[in-house]
Write a protein that holds these residues in place. Sequence first.
Motif, PDB file in Angstrom:
ATOM      1  N   LYS A 141     -56.347  13.972  20.848  1.00  0.00           N
ATOM      2  CA  LYS A 141     -56.264  12.526  20.703  1.00  0.00           C
ATOM      3  C   LYS A 141     -55.576  11.961  21.933  1.00  0.00           C
ATOM      4  CE  LYS A 141     -55.801  13.174  15.792  1.00  0.00           C
ATOM      5  NZ  LYS A 141     -55.509  14.588  15.706  1.00  0.00           N
ATOM      6  N   GLY A 142     -56.232  11.039  22.605  1.00  0.00           N
ATOM      7  CA  GLY A 142     -55.647  10.412  23.777  1.00  0.00           C
ATOM      8  C   GLY A 142     -54.668   9.327  23.365  1.00  0.00           C
ATOM      9  N   ILE A 143     -53.375   9.629  23.459  1.00  0.00           N
ATOM     10  CA  ILE A 143     -52.328   8.658  23.124  1.00  0.00           C
ATOM     11  C   ILE A 143     -51.351   8.622  24.294  1.00  0.00           C
ATOM     12  CG2 ILE A 143     -50.468   8.039  21.555  1.00  0.00           C
ATOM     13  CD1 ILE A 143     -51.891   9.527  19.360  1.00  0.00           C
ATOM     14  N   PHE A 144     -51.281   7.496  24.971  1.00  0.00           N
ATOM     15  CA  PHE A 144     -50.377   7.361  26.111  1.00  0.00           C
ATOM     16  C   PHE A 144     -48.938   7.395  25.625  1.00  0.00           C
ATOM     17  CE2 PHE A 144     -54.314   5.439  27.603  1.00  0.00           C
ATOM     18  CZ  PHE A 144     -54.495   6.156  28.765  1.00  0.00           C
ATOM     19  N   GLY A 145     -48.095   8.022  26.426  1.00  0.00           N
ATOM     20  CA  GLY A 145     -46.689   8.140  26.079  1.00  0.00           C
ATOM     21  C   GLY A 145     -46.298   9.536  25.638  1.00  0.00           C
ATOM     22  N   PHE A 146     -47.279  10.402  25.413  1.00  0.00           N
ATOM     23  CA  PHE A 146     -46.997  11.782  25.062  1.00  0.00           C
ATOM     24  C   PHE A 146     -47.248  12.667  26.283  1.00  0.00           C
ATOM     25  CE2 PHE A 146     -47.617   9.902  20.961  1.00  0.00           C
ATOM     26  CZ  PHE A 146     -46.662  10.531  20.188  1.00  0.00           C
ATOM     27  N   LYS A 147     -46.882  13.932  26.172  1.00  0.00           N
ATOM     28  CA  LYS A 147     -47.104  14.862  27.272  1.00  0.00           C
ATOM     29  C   LYS A 147     -48.592  14.877  27.626  1.00  0.00           C
ATOM     30  CE  LYS A 147     -46.365  19.594  28.659  1.00  0.00           C
ATOM     31  NZ  LYS A 147     -45.880  20.908  28.273  1.00  0.00           N
ATOM     32  N   ASN A 148     -48.908  14.669  28.879  1.00  0.00           N
ATOM     33  CA  ASN A 148     -50.277  14.575  29.394  1.00  0.00           C
ATOM     34  C   ASN A 148     -51.071  13.450  28.720  1.00  0.00           C
ATOM     35  OD1 ASN A 148     -49.872  16.776  31.127  1.00  0.00           O
ATOM     36  ND2 ASN A 148     -50.431  18.209  29.506  1.00  0.00           N
ATOM     37  N   ASN A 149     -50.396  12.498  28.112  1.00  0.00           N
ATOM     38  CA  ASN A 149     -51.009  11.338  27.445  1.00  0.00           C
ATOM     39  C   ASN A 149     -52.002  11.732  26.356  1.00  0.00           C
ATOM     40  OD1 ASN A 149     -49.593   9.391  28.909  1.00  0.00           O
ATOM     41  ND2 ASN A 149     -50.986   9.647  30.633  1.00  0.00           N
ATOM     42  N   ARG A 150     -51.654  12.763  25.595  1.00  0.00           N
ATOM     43  CA  ARG A 150     -52.509  13.203  24.500  1.00  0.00           C
ATOM     44  C   ARG A 150     -51.711  14.046  23.510  1.00  0.00           C
ATOM     45  NH1 ARG A 150     -54.884  16.942  28.793  1.00  0.00           N
ATOM     46  NH2 ARG A 150     -53.927  18.931  28.273  1.00  0.00           N
ATOM     47  N   ILE A 151     -52.275  14.171  22.319  1.00  0.00           N
ATOM     48  CA  ILE A 151     -51.762  15.095  21.305  1.00  0.00           C
ATOM     49  C   ILE A 151     -52.877  16.079  21.003  1.00  0.00           C
ATOM     50  CG2 ILE A 151     -50.998  15.361  18.940  1.00  0.00           C
ATOM     51  CD1 ILE A 151     -49.767  12.638  19.038  1.00  0.00           C
ATOM     52  N   ASP A 152     -52.590  17.357  21.220  1.00  0.00           N
ATOM     53  CA  ASP A 152     -53.536  18.420  20.906  1.00  0.00           C
ATOM     54  C   ASP A 152     -53.052  19.119  19.645  1.00  0.00           C
ATOM     55  OD1 ASP A 152     -54.939  17.844  23.197  1.00  0.00           O
ATOM     56  OD2 ASP A 152     -53.976  19.413  24.377  1.00  0.00           O
ATOM     57  N   SER A 153     -53.982  19.476  18.772  1.00  0.00           N
ATOM     58  CA  SER A 153     -53.593  20.180  17.554  1.00  0.00           C
ATOM     59  C   SER A 153     -54.715  21.101  17.097  1.00  0.00           C
ATOM     60  CB  SER A 153     -53.226  19.195  16.450  1.00  0.00           C
ATOM     61  OG  SER A 153     -54.313  18.355  16.152  1.00  0.00           O
ATOM     62  N   LEU A 154     -54.316  22.119  16.373  1.00  0.00           N
ATOM     63  CA  LEU A 154     -55.219  23.069  15.763  1.00  0.00           C
ATOM     64  C   LEU A 154     -55.016  22.954  14.261  1.00  0.00           C
ATOM     65  CD1 LEU A 154     -57.206  25.349  16.546  1.00  0.00           C
ATOM     66  CD2 LEU A 154     -55.305  26.929  16.312  1.00  0.00           C
ATOM     67  N   SER A 155     -56.098  22.807  13.495  1.00  0.00           N
ATOM     68  CA  SER A 155     -55.952  22.595  12.057  1.00  0.00           C
ATOM     69  C   SER A 155     -56.882  23.492  11.262  1.00  0.00           C
ATOM     70  CB  SER A 155     -56.209  21.135  11.701  1.00  0.00           C
ATOM     71  OG  SER A 155     -57.580  20.834  11.853  1.00  0.00           O
ATOM     72  N   PHE A 156     -56.472  23.741  10.030  1.00  0.00           N
ATOM     73  CA  PHE A 156     -57.259  24.479   9.051  1.00  0.00           C
ATOM     74  C   PHE A 156     -57.730  23.481   8.009  1.00  0.00           C
ATOM     75  CE2 PHE A 156     -53.869  27.150  10.704  1.00  0.00           C
ATOM     76  CZ  PHE A 156     -54.594  28.186  11.237  1.00  0.00           C
ATOM     77  N   GLY A 157     -59.006  23.514   7.675  1.00  0.00           N
ATOM     78  CA  GLY A 157     -59.533  22.512   6.768  1.00  0.00           C
ATOM     79  C   GLY A 157     -60.318  23.073   5.615  1.00  0.00           C
ATOM     80  N   VAL A 158     -60.275  22.336   4.519  1.00  0.00           N
ATOM     81  CA  VAL A 158     -61.078  22.614   3.333  1.00  0.00           C
ATOM     82  C   VAL A 158     -61.847  21.335   3.040  1.00  0.00           C
ATOM     83  CG1 VAL A 158     -61.048  23.157   0.889  1.00  0.00           C
ATOM     84  CG2 VAL A 158     -59.403  24.231   2.413  1.00  0.00           C
ATOM     85  N   GLY A 159     -63.140  21.461   2.850  1.00  0.00           N
ATOM     86  CA  GLY A 159     -63.941  20.276   2.617  1.00  0.00           C
ATOM     87  C   GLY A 159     -65.144  20.553   1.740  1.00  0.00           C
ATOM     88  N   PHE A 160     -66.005  19.556   1.674  1.00  0.00           N
ATOM     89  CA  PHE A 160     -67.212  19.661   0.868  1.00  0.00           C
ATOM     90  C   PHE A 160     -68.341  18.928   1.571  1.00  0.00           C
ATOM     91  CE2 PHE A 160     -65.498  15.594  -0.277  1.00  0.00           C
ATOM     92  CZ  PHE A 160     -66.611  14.792  -0.402  1.00  0.00           C
ATOM     93  N   SER A 161     -69.537  19.246   1.176  1.00  0.00           N
ATOM     94  CA  SER A 161     -70.684  18.434   1.559  1.00  0.00           C
ATOM     95  C   SER A 161     -71.551  18.278   0.299  1.00  0.00           C
ATOM     96  CB  SER A 161     -71.490  19.061   2.697  1.00  0.00           C
ATOM     97  OG  SER A 161     -72.144  20.222   2.281  1.00  0.00           O
ATOM     98  N   PHE A 162     -72.134  17.122   0.183  1.00  0.00           N
ATOM     99  CA  PHE A 162     -73.029  16.831  -0.924  1.00  0.00           C
ATOM    100  C   PHE A 162     -74.380  16.528  -0.333  1.00  0.00           C
ATOM    101  CE2 PHE A 162     -75.030  13.822  -3.872  1.00  0.00           C
ATOM    102  CZ  PHE A 162     -75.062  14.614  -5.005  1.00  0.00           C
ATOM    103  N   ILE A 163     -75.362  17.366  -0.646  1.00  0.00           N
ATOM    104  CA  ILE A 163     -76.696  17.238  -0.060  1.00  0.00           C
ATOM    105  C   ILE A 163     -77.656  16.706  -1.096  1.00  0.00           C
ATOM    106  CG2 ILE A 163     -78.583  18.511   0.969  1.00  0.00           C
ATOM    107  CD1 ILE A 163     -76.492  20.381   2.142  1.00  0.00           C
TER     108      ILE A 163
END
Length: 178
Positions: free
Chosen positions: A156-178
């Motif tokens: 996410k490009g957010i000015f004011g943070f290190k290198n003007n971005r926030i990097d993150s790694l996430s684990f997700g659980v989701g669904f899809s409805f087809i």
Amino acid sequence: MTKKILFIALLYVAQSFAQDSLNRPFFTGSLNFSLGLNENYVLFEPDDDEYLIDFTGFYFRTGFGYEFQRKFAVSINAGYDYHSRYSVSAIPTYGSLKYNITEREDDAFFVEMSYGKMWRPSNRYPDGNYYGFGIGSQFSGENRWNLILKLDFHRKGIFGFKNNRIDSLSFGVGFSFI
């Protein structure tokens, strides 16, 4: 005789493709959790009440899209991200391209790339760009509901943070409805 067998085989293959919905719309949603190294953790200090791994944020996403020939899918998504380490909220809106590397019936192993705009609900930081890359698995369920497990990298490009971005790694659980 071989022409009849070839004709019957071709008719069978055409019928099986006609019954299988290859192009289809879908609705999706997910909840991701991000973990990071705790900056306050000190090795071999058993009484400091700190843990090596720390919760750093959660992300809620929803969207709709269209799947082409069971290999490619495009979607339009929106969500809400909260980074607890920085007390920063963001609302990403983005498009995604998903490619199924392997699939068996309705189960799939896939990669997904995302790009879009990240909106800030406060004036503390300006709006920025959003980038994402993920890998995951989709497991078919009952009545057109599918379970999705993902590992995502977000930038996410957010000015004011290190290198003007926030990097993150996430684990997700989701669904899809087809």
